[in-house]
Motif scaffolding. Structure first.
Motif, PDB file in Angstrom:
ATOM      1  N   GLU A  82       1.575   3.217  -0.459  1.00 27.98           N
ATOM      2  CA  GLU A  82       1.380   1.998   0.333  1.00 27.98           C
ATOM      3  C   GLU A  82       2.381   0.926  -0.085  1.00 27.98           C
ATOM      4  OE1 GLU A  82      -2.763   0.956  -0.120  1.00 27.98           O
ATOM      5  OE2 GLU A  82      -3.186   1.698   1.901  1.00 27.98           O
ATOM      6  N   GLY A  85       5.675   1.425   1.319  1.00 23.68           N
ATOM      7  CA  GLY A  85       5.775   1.285   2.771  1.00 23.68           C
ATOM      8  C   GLY A  85       5.600   2.573   3.537  1.00 23.68           C
ATOM      9  N   THR A  87       3.985   5.465   5.823  1.00 25.00           N
ATOM     10  CA  THR A  87       3.126   5.388   7.010  1.00 25.00           C
ATOM     11  C   THR A  87       2.845   6.801   7.530  1.00 25.00           C
ATOM     12  OG1 THR A  87       5.072   5.180   8.439  1.00 25.00           O
ATOM     13  CG2 THR A  87       4.016   3.118   7.699  1.00 25.00           C
ATOM     14  N   GLY A  88       2.061   6.878   8.571  1.00 22.78           N
ATOM     15  CA  GLY A  88       1.855   8.130   9.287  1.00 22.78           C
ATOM     16  C   GLY A  88       1.151   9.201   8.477  1.00 22.78           C
ATOM     17  N   LEU A  91       0.796   8.928   4.506  1.00 28.15           N
ATOM     18  CA  LEU A  91      -0.248   8.014   4.023  1.00 28.15           C
ATOM     19  C   LEU A  91      -1.640   8.572   4.312  1.00 28.15           C
ATOM     20  CD1 LEU A  91      -0.243   5.316   2.543  1.00 28.15           C
ATOM     21  CD2 LEU A  91      -0.537   4.181   4.749  1.00 28.15           C
ATOM     22  N   ASP A  92      -1.818   9.200   5.485  1.00 29.98           N
ATOM     23  CA  ASP A  92      -3.120   9.796   5.823  1.00 29.98           C
ATOM     24  C   ASP A  92      -3.480  10.904   4.830  1.00 29.98           C
ATOM     25  OD1 ASP A  92      -3.450   8.126   7.956  1.00 29.98           O
ATOM     26  OD2 ASP A  92      -2.703   9.566   9.447  1.00 29.98           O
TER      27      ASP A  92
END
Length: 221
Positions: A82, A85, A87-88, A91-92
């Protein structure tokens, strides 16, 4: 004597002045945790089975330690992603890994919960001995364990309300220490007997734990 002594060293010196004995042995006792000191005192008082149960409770549970370590790794990985930075899907995936590790740790946390009746039973044994014998080695360590749990009495209240051996008529010398130990014993015994019905009993149990701790502490003075 060293000018800058630790609290444990100062207590050991005080005990040596008051009671005699070897400073190294007294210092070792002071450096133990409250539960370790209680186990040592129970052994000295002849309650070897209760002491052994406490020593066994102090041994780390490998599954629990592994689950904690796995969760900490997953948490740090998620936090680092996190911060960077991410994402997508990345991170999931890390979030799901953290959640799964947290669930596993939550399941195994019952190991800690199951240990609380063992600690409570040991405290009761220590208070009973201190209630029967003036100058018992069990009073102060039992009071220290109670003082620690009294800080979060409502948490402990969920762990100690279960059947355990209780002495209904405890007799001993009419001296301040034993009398306070017997009163502390009665309060803690009453706490273990409260049923799981609602907030009223939960709060009452916490109050009895705090009362027992205060009585035991008074008996050490």
């Amino acid at each position: 004597m060293a000018r800058n002594q630790s609290t444990a060293a100062k207590r050991a010196r005080q005990k040596q002045r008051e009671q005699g004995g070897k400073h190294t042995e007294l210092l070792r006792d002071e450096q133990q945790s409250p539960v370790q000191r209680l186990a040592t005192a129970l052994e000295a008082a002849g309650h070897t089975a209760e002491a052994q149960r406490l020593w066994d409770r102090l041994k780390p549970d490998p599954e629990w330690e592994a689950a904690k370590a796995a969760y900490e790794r997953a948490y740090r990985a998620h936090e680092a992603a996190e911060t960077a930075g991410a994402t997508g899907h990345v991170l999931d995936r890390l979030r799901r890994a953290e959640e799964d590790a947290g669930e596993e740790m939550g399941v195994l946390a019952t190991y800690e919960f199951r240990a609380e009746p063992i600690v409570c039973a040991a405290v009761l044994t220590g208070l009973a001995h201190a209630g029967r014998f003036d100058g018992s080695p069990c009073l102060r360590p039992a009071a220290d364990v109670l003082a620690w749990h009294a800080k979060t009495a409502l948490v402990w209240a969920d762990g100690i309300r279960c059947p355990m051996p209780i002495i209904d008529h405890l007799w001993g010398p009419n001296r301040p220490g034993p009398a306070a130990a017997r009163a502390a014993y009665r309060a803690l015994a009453a706490a273990t007997r409260l049923p799981f019905k609602g907030d009223e009993e939960w709060t009452a149990c916490g109050e009895l734990i705090e009362e027992s701790a205060a009585l035991a502490r008074a008996g050490c003075q």
